[in-house]
Design a protein around this motif. Structure first.
Motif, short mmCIF file in Angstrom:
data_model
loop_
_atom_site.label_atom_id
_atom_site.label_comp_id
_atom_site.label_asym_id
_atom_site.label_seq_id
_atom_site.Cartn_x
_atom_site.Cartn_y
_atom_site.Cartn_z
N ASP A 6 56.48 13.24 81.21
CA ASP A 6 55.06 13.54 81.02
C ASP A 6 54.34 12.28 80.56
O ASP A 6 54.27 11.98 79.37
CB ASP A 6 54.90 14.67 80.01
N LEU A 7 53.82 11.55 81.53
CA LEU A 7 53.16 10.29 81.23
C LEU A 7 51.77 10.47 80.65
O LEU A 7 51.23 9.56 80.03
CB LEU A 7 53.07 9.44 82.51
N SER A 8 51.18 11.65 80.82
CA SER A 8 49.82 11.88 80.36
C SER A 8 49.71 11.85 78.84
O SER A 8 48.62 11.64 78.31
CB SER A 8 49.29 13.21 80.90
N ASP A 12 48.35 3.75 77.28
CA ASP A 12 48.61 2.68 78.25
C ASP A 12 49.50 1.60 77.66
O ASP A 12 50.35 1.04 78.35
CB ASP A 12 47.29 2.07 78.73
N LEU A 15 53.03 2.77 77.76
CA LEU A 15 53.49 2.76 79.15
C LEU A 15 53.82 1.35 79.62
O LEU A 15 54.79 1.14 80.35
CB LEU A 15 52.45 3.40 80.07
N LEU A 63 55.87 5.63 89.08
CA LEU A 63 55.01 6.59 88.40
C LEU A 63 54.16 5.92 87.33
O LEU A 63 52.96 6.17 87.21
CB LEU A 63 55.84 7.70 87.76
N ILE A 64 54.80 5.06 86.55
CA ILE A 64 54.07 4.37 85.48
C ILE A 64 53.05 3.41 86.06
O ILE A 64 51.92 3.33 85.58
CB ILE A 64 55.05 3.65 84.53
N ASP A 66 51.53 3.64 88.90
CA ASP A 66 50.42 4.44 89.42
C ASP A 66 49.50 4.92 88.30
O ASP A 66 48.29 4.96 88.46
CB ASP A 66 50.94 5.65 90.20
N ARG A 67 50.09 5.28 87.18
CA ARG A 67 49.30 5.76 86.02
C ARG A 67 48.46 4.63 85.44
O ARG A 67 47.33 4.83 85.04
CB ARG A 67 50.26 6.32 84.98
N LEU A 68 49.01 3.42 85.43
CA LEU A 68 48.30 2.28 84.84
C LEU A 68 47.29 1.65 85.79
O LEU A 68 46.38 0.97 85.33
CB LEU A 68 49.31 1.21 84.39
N ASP A 71 42.22 4.14 89.83
CA ASP A 71 41.88 4.59 91.17
C ASP A 71 40.67 3.80 91.68
O ASP A 71 39.71 3.61 90.95
CB ASP A 71 41.56 6.08 91.20
#
Length: 74
Positions: A6-8, A12, A15, A63-64, A66-68, A71
């Motif tokens: 659960d990266l949410s 940052d 991460l 995944l990490i 992409d989260r960092l 968009d």
């Protein structure tokens, strides 16, 4: 590799630190696999397990990343 998926819930900064740790582990596994393969007498099951671990790390790294990465609206 006991990191929660659960990266949410992570900042940052956390991460980024985890990303570097996972990248290092990925490189270490790569080196270990190469070393085992170079000996020629290595256990194929062990190599297979290490490669599977490496792939899991790669997925987690993606995944990490992409989260960092913000968009971009085109």
């Amino acid at each position: 590799m006991n990191a929660p998926t659960d990266l949410s819930m992570k900042t940052d900064e956390v991460l980024r630190v985890e990303l570097e740790v996972f990248r290092r582990q990925h490189r270490d596994l790569d080196e270990a696999i190469e070393a085992l393969q170079a000996t020629g007498t290595s256990d194929q099951l062990t190599i297979k397990r290490l490669k599977k671990q490496k792939l899991k790390l790669k997925d987690l790294i993606r995944l990490i990343e992409d989260r960092l990465t913000p968009d971009i609206i085109a």
